[in-house]
Design a protein around this motif. Structure first.
Motif, mmCIF file in Angstrom:
data_model
loop_
_atom_site.group_PDB
_atom_site.id
_atom_site.type_symbol
_atom_site.label_atom_id
_atom_site.label_comp_id
_atom_site.label_asym_id
_atom_site.label_seq_id
_atom_site.Cartn_x
_atom_site.Cartn_y
_atom_site.Cartn_z
ATOM 1 N N LEU A 320 0.851 -1.190 0.000
ATOM 2 C CA LEU A 320 0.000 0.000 0.000
ATOM 3 C C LEU A 320 0.886 1.238 0.000
ATOM 4 C CD1 LEU A 320 -2.630 -1.032 2.717
ATOM 5 C CD2 LEU A 320 -2.929 -1.086 0.229
ATOM 6 N N LEU A 321 0.646 2.139 -0.932
ATOM 7 C CA LEU A 321 1.416 3.368 -1.043
ATOM 8 C C LEU A 321 0.579 4.499 -0.456
ATOM 9 C CD1 LEU A 321 4.038 4.615 -2.068
ATOM 10 C CD2 LEU A 321 2.947 4.919 -4.307
ATOM 11 N N ALA A 322 1.043 5.069 0.671
ATOM 12 C CA ALA A 322 0.242 6.048 1.416
ATOM 13 C C ALA A 322 0.313 7.431 0.785
ATOM 14 C CB ALA A 322 0.714 6.119 2.863
ATOM 15 N N GLU A 323 -0.849 8.091 0.756
ATOM 16 C CA GLU A 323 -0.940 9.491 0.337
ATOM 17 C C GLU A 323 -1.781 10.229 1.393
ATOM 18 O OE1 GLU A 323 -2.111 12.261 -3.539
ATOM 19 O OE2 GLU A 323 -2.665 10.147 -3.493
ATOM 20 N N PRO A 324 -1.168 10.673 2.492
ATOM 21 C CA PRO A 324 -1.920 11.317 3.572
ATOM 22 C C PRO A 324 -2.033 12.823 3.369
ATOM 23 C CG PRO A 324 0.328 10.965 4.259
ATOM 24 C CD PRO A 324 0.230 10.421 2.857
ATOM 25 N N ASN A 325 -3.019 13.422 4.058
ATOM 26 C CA ASN A 325 -3.058 14.883 4.111
ATOM 27 C C ASN A 325 -2.127 15.340 5.237
ATOM 28 O OD1 ASN A 325 -4.515 14.188 6.391
ATOM 29 N ND2 ASN A 325 -6.092 15.735 6.084
ATOM 30 N N PRO A 326 -1.840 16.646 5.369
ATOM 31 C CA PRO A 326 -0.843 17.101 6.352
ATOM 32 C C PRO A 326 -1.165 16.734 7.796
ATOM 33 C CG PRO A 326 -1.252 18.820 4.736
ATOM 34 C CD PRO A 326 -2.261 17.745 4.482
ATOM 35 N N THR A 327 -2.459 16.639 8.161
ATOM 36 C CA THR A 327 -2.820 16.332 9.547
ATOM 37 C C THR A 327 -3.033 14.843 9.782
ATOM 38 O OG1 THR A 327 -5.133 16.813 9.002
ATOM 39 C CG2 THR A 327 -3.842 18.596 9.967
ATOM 40 N N LEU A 328 -2.807 14.028 8.784
ATOM 41 C CA LEU A 328 -2.884 12.565 8.886
ATOM 42 C C LEU A 328 -4.268 12.050 9.292
ATOM 43 C CD1 LEU A 328 0.513 11.691 10.655
ATOM 44 C CD2 LEU A 328 0.055 12.112 8.228
ATOM 45 N N ASP A 329 -5.319 12.841 9.071
ATOM 46 C CA ASP A 329 -6.663 12.349 9.403
ATOM 47 C C ASP A 329 -7.448 11.902 8.177
ATOM 48 O OD1 ASP A 329 -7.041 14.848 8.352
ATOM 49 O OD2 ASP A 329 -8.059 15.685 10.092
ATOM 50 N N THR A 330 -6.982 12.246 6.987
ATOM 51 C CA THR A 330 -7.594 11.775 5.744
ATOM 52 C C THR A 330 -6.501 11.117 4.914
ATOM 53 O OG1 THR A 330 -9.231 13.556 5.789
ATOM 54 C CG2 THR A 330 -8.908 12.411 3.701
ATOM 55 N N LEU A 331 -6.631 9.810 4.698
ATOM 56 C CA LEU A 331 -5.570 9.025 4.074
ATOM 57 C C LEU A 331 -6.081 8.340 2.817
ATOM 58 C CD1 LEU A 331 -4.385 7.186 7.327
ATOM 59 C CD2 LEU A 331 -3.669 9.441 6.529
ATOM 60 N N SER A 332 -5.242 8.372 1.783
ATOM 61 C CA SER A 332 -5.478 7.562 0.585
ATOM 62 C C SER A 332 -4.339 6.543 0.483
ATOM 63 C CB SER A 332 -5.507 8.434 -0.670
ATOM 64 O OG SER A 332 -6.585 9.343 -0.625
ATOM 65 N N TYR A 333 -4.702 5.332 0.062
ATOM 66 C CA TYR A 333 -3.699 4.275 -0.099
ATOM 67 C C TYR A 333 -3.841 3.682 -1.498
ATOM 68 C CZ TYR A 333 -2.485 4.262 4.869
ATOM 69 O OH TYR A 333 -2.048 4.614 6.120
ATOM 70 N N TRP A 334 -2.741 3.728 -2.261
ATOM 71 C CA TRP A 334 -2.716 3.137 -3.597
ATOM 72 C C TRP A 334 -2.265 1.677 -3.479
ATOM 73 C CZ3 TRP A 334 -4.351 6.103 -7.702
ATOM 74 C CH2 TRP A 334 -4.495 7.464 -7.436
ATOM 75 N N ILE A 335 -3.077 0.781 -4.001
ATOM 76 C CA ILE A 335 -2.764 -0.652 -3.946
ATOM 77 C C ILE A 335 -1.763 -0.971 -5.056
ATOM 78 C CG2 ILE A 335 -3.703 -2.980 -4.027
ATOM 79 C CD1 ILE A 335 -6.422 -1.789 -3.271
ATOM 80 N N THR A 336 -0.637 -1.551 -4.693
ATOM 81 C CA THR A 336 0.405 -1.836 -5.687
ATOM 82 C C THR A 336 0.427 -3.292 -6.128
ATOM 83 O OG1 THR A 336 2.026 -2.274 -3.949
ATOM 84 C CG2 THR A 336 1.846 0.002 -4.731
ATOM 85 N N ASP A 337 -0.372 -4.145 -5.506
ATOM 86 C CA ASP A 337 -0.377 -5.573 -5.825
ATOM 87 C C ASP A 337 -1.555 -5.895 -6.746
ATOM 88 O OD1 ASP A 337 -1.515 -8.491 -4.811
ATOM 89 O OD2 ASP A 337 0.677 -8.414 -5.037
ATOM 90 N N THR A 338 -1.265 -6.476 -7.913
ATOM 91 C CA THR A 338 -2.306 -6.760 -8.899
ATOM 92 C C THR A 338 -3.342 -7.738 -8.366
ATOM 93 O OG1 THR A 338 -0.657 -6.450 -10.645
ATOM 94 C CG2 THR A 338 -2.733 -7.511 -11.267
ATOM 95 N N ALA A 339 -2.906 -8.730 -7.615
ATOM 96 C CA ALA A 339 -3.852 -9.706 -7.067
ATOM 97 C C ALA A 339 -4.846 -9.020 -6.136
ATOM 98 C CB ALA A 339 -3.102 -10.817 -6.344
#
Length: 691
Positions: A320-339
């Motif tokens: 999981l590749l994290a993309e958080p906002n500055p306050t770490l309360d809203t997080l996006s995670y990019w899935i890197t595994d095809t399965a």
């Protein structure tokens, strides 16, 4: 000076009502006069100011049928009640019954705020209140003032402001016991604490989350007064001039009226949060096959830790590749595994810090199922949860996307699986777009965002070009730098620099970028330019009343910061400001960290002082303005301009005056009060709170 109405004006109000009723009996096309008067208080049991009261049920009577608007929320009883009282209206009567036992030798004050209205037209009776005592005398002192939000001076509505005797243990009493007496702030942030005995008091305020009149929840916003308050009262004389008629300057009579003045009456308190949060998981989702979303209820100090319950040997965090906002309360995670991407349901464990019932942050692990949204074809595709995809800005393509079915085929195929023999898969491109306006401020660097995290980039495939004439572009040297915080953002620096008034474009060659899913970028051109110097205004504040560090924020009409400048040598300079109307807020930066800081109760520390420039700043292109600003010229509660005040009181409903229409049609001069002004009715109450 016009005559003011009060409880003593009830008789004149009744007389005026009779006069208007007589006029209304004349047949008119408009159907007679319109009721524009609020209800008038007639009597109460017990009477206002009565002593030795033993009963807990009270009645208030008015001159017409009334109704109550949100009375339980608007009613304030002091001393504060632990059990909610009951309040009912029936015809012309309001009945209030206390559920707590009455305290001996205590003055009680009951305020209904603006809850009382007439039944037909909803005319509001402002500030209805009365006082009684269970002892042989009435404590009649009062403390009043304003409660403002410390960070932006917004008036605070619906908060409790209360007192404790000065013999109480400082500050800890606010956390252990309910306020001795309290008042509630109105739509303007005003409060009034009534029925106070002589003495010295500590003053506090709270947005009370559990209505127990004390500070026992870490998320409650509070305020405190630095000094002890000793209320007092004195008698003054008011002079009231009655003119002979409407247009005359001849004085008919000068009346004198004894008036009681209460002090202090403008104690301003500043509300703040101590920065303590209740942390808990608020929401999770999977807007697209490749993306997970997590939202917490408050800022977090660290990212959660992921696990894969189906196989404990799998390092879920690495996939999981994290993309958080500055306050770490809203997080996006990019899935890197095809399965994982191809799973309809992805079950993961997440360990994070959550606030328990004792107010302590402790580790908690939740097992969460992330369900892939159903994919549809056609224009309804956005309804599946991937709204950006319909706009040509999504995980699986940009503005050059082909048919959704072809994309779905490619997405659903496993790695190495051949495409269907009856069609070739569409090429799915990643996208790049410019952030913000296409015309940059002088000195501003253009920023760009890619649609998914990059796996690789060949900077040789990027070209910065400057327009020489209408048809010729020349190459420029540049630097392409990744943003240190935002995962998908990049910044472009011209070498040596961008020039004002010039036009530029960034050309992105095909396949010079690949995202982590193997999608290439298609050829893209993004144009931008820089403003000319003559398109700007310049502003200089000459500041008075600040001796230490401070900074000024230039604001738009939404009270949002658009530019910031430090105060240096009693001056704050704003250069290259686009024309428009602006406002200004100053922060006295006591610790020099460049930010506004909240206060704390223990140790006792007030929030950093905030001031507003009380006016508009109209800036025009190619203008330079010097503006004096004395932060002490007005009290803080009068500084913030109404146009940028977000918590404005609700506008009173303006009714079309049928009375005025009637008088105009009939050629009748409207009736006048003895002060020479037209009166639509008396605004009477038992007594006015905070006036």
């Amino acid at each position: 000076m016009t005559q003011k109405s009060s409880i003593s004006g009830v008789g004149s109000a009744v007389l005026l009502t009779g006069l208007l009723a007589g006029c209304a009996s004349i047949g008119t096309p408009g159907g007679g006069l319109y009721d524009e008067t609020p209800p008038v208080f007639v009597s109460s049991d017990p009477a206002d100011g009565e002593t030795n009261v033993t009963k807990k049920k009270f009645t208030l009577k008015f001159n017409e049928n009334i109704k109550l608007d949100n009375a339980l929320d608007k009613m304030t009883i002091s001393p504060p009640q632990q059990k909610s009282p009951t309040i009912l209206s029936n015809a012309k009567t309001v009945t209030i019954e206390l559920q707590d036992s009455l305290r001996p030798n205590t003055t009680y004050s009951v305020s209904l705020g603006d809850a009382v209205q007439d039944n037909n037209e909803g005319n509001v009776l402002e500030h209805t209140s009365f006082t009684f005592s269970t002892g042989d005398h009435i404590d009649s002192l009062r403390i009043s003032g304003y409660l403002l939000n410390a960070e932006d001076l917004e008036p605070v509505t619906g908060a409790y402001v209360g007192i404790y005797p000065d013999t109480a243990v400082a500050d800890s009493i606010f956390m252990l016991e309910s306020m001795q007496r309290a008042g509630k702030t109105d739509a303007y942030g005003r409060y009034s604490i009534e029925g106070i005995a002589r003495g010295s008091y500590r003053l506090y305020a709270i947005v009370d989350g559990n209505t127990n009149y004390r500070y026992d929840l870490r998320t409650e916003n509070i305020a405190f007064c630095d000094s002890l308050i000793s209320p007092s009262m004195s008698g003054t004389v008011e002079y009231d001039t009655i003119w002979a008629d409407r247009d005359s300057t001849r004085i008919d009579t000068v009346l004198t009226r004894n008036r009681i003045s209460y002090a202090p009456e403008n104690v301003t308190m500043l509300l703040f949060s101590e920065g303590k949060y209740n942390r808990y998981l608020e929401d999770t989702g999977r807007p697209d096959s490749c993306l997970l979303r997590v939202r917490f209820a408050a800022p977090m100090e660290s990212l959660p830790v992921w696990s894969y319950p189906a196989d404990s040997t799998v390092d879920a965090g690495a996939l999981l590749l994290a993309e958080p906002n500055p306050t770490l309360d809203t997080l996006s995670y990019w899935i890197t595994d095809t399965a994982w991407i191809n799973r309809d349901t992805l079950t993961l464990g997440m360990t994070y810090m959550m606030t328990d019932t004792a107010g302590v942050d402790v580790p908690r692990t939740d097992t969460i199922q992330f369900v892939r949204p159903a994919r549809k074809t056609g224009p309804d595709n956005a309804k599946s949860g991937d709204k950006e995809k319909k706009k040509g800005w999504g995980l699986f393509g940009g503005k050059n996307d082909k048919k959704d079915k072809d994309m779905k085929d490619k997405h659903d195929r496993k790695p190495g699986q051949e495409a269907p023999t009856d069609s070739l898969p569409a090429i799915v491109y990643m996208s790049v777009k410019q952030l913000g306006a296409s015309t940059l401020n002088i000195g501003q660097k253009p920023k760009f965002e890619v649609s998914a995290p990059l796996a690789s980039i060949d900077v040789g495939g990027l070209h910065l070009k400057r327009q020489v004439n209408d048809s010729t572009w020349t190459d420029m040297k540049f630097r392409w730098e990744k943003d240190s915080v935002k995962l998908r953002s990049y910044q472009l620096f011209a070498v040596p620099y961008f020039s004002p008034g010039e036009k530029y474009k960034l050309v992105v060659d095909s396949a010079c970028m690949y995202d982590i899913y193997g999608n290439p970028v298609n050829r893209t051109e993004l144009s931008f330019s820089e403003h000319k110097p003559e398109e700007y205004a310049h502003l200089l504040f000459q500041v008075k009343g600040i001796s230490g560090k401070a900074f000024v924020c230039l604001l738009n009409d939404k009270d949002k910061e658009v530019q910031r400048a430090d105060v240096k040598g009693n001056q704050a300079k704003f250069v290259n400001v686009l024309p428009g109307t602006y406002y200004a807020r100053m922060v006295e930066d006591l610790n020099g960290n460049g930010e506004w800081d909240h206060g704390t109760l223990t140790p006792r520390r007030q929030p950093e002082p905030v001031y507003y420039f009380n006016g508009e700043l109209s800036l025009r292109a190619n203008w330079s303005i010097s503006q004096n600003w004395d932060v002490d010229e007005l009290p803080v509660y009068k500084q913030k301009p109404l146009k940028v005040t977000q918590n404005k009181p609700k506008e009173k409903q303006e009714k079309k005056s049928k009375n005025a229409e009637y008088y105009a049609k009939m050629g009748i001069t409207p009736p006048q009060t003895n002060s020479g002004t037209t009166t639509s009715g008396a605004n009477s109450s038992l007594h006015s709170v905070g006036n």
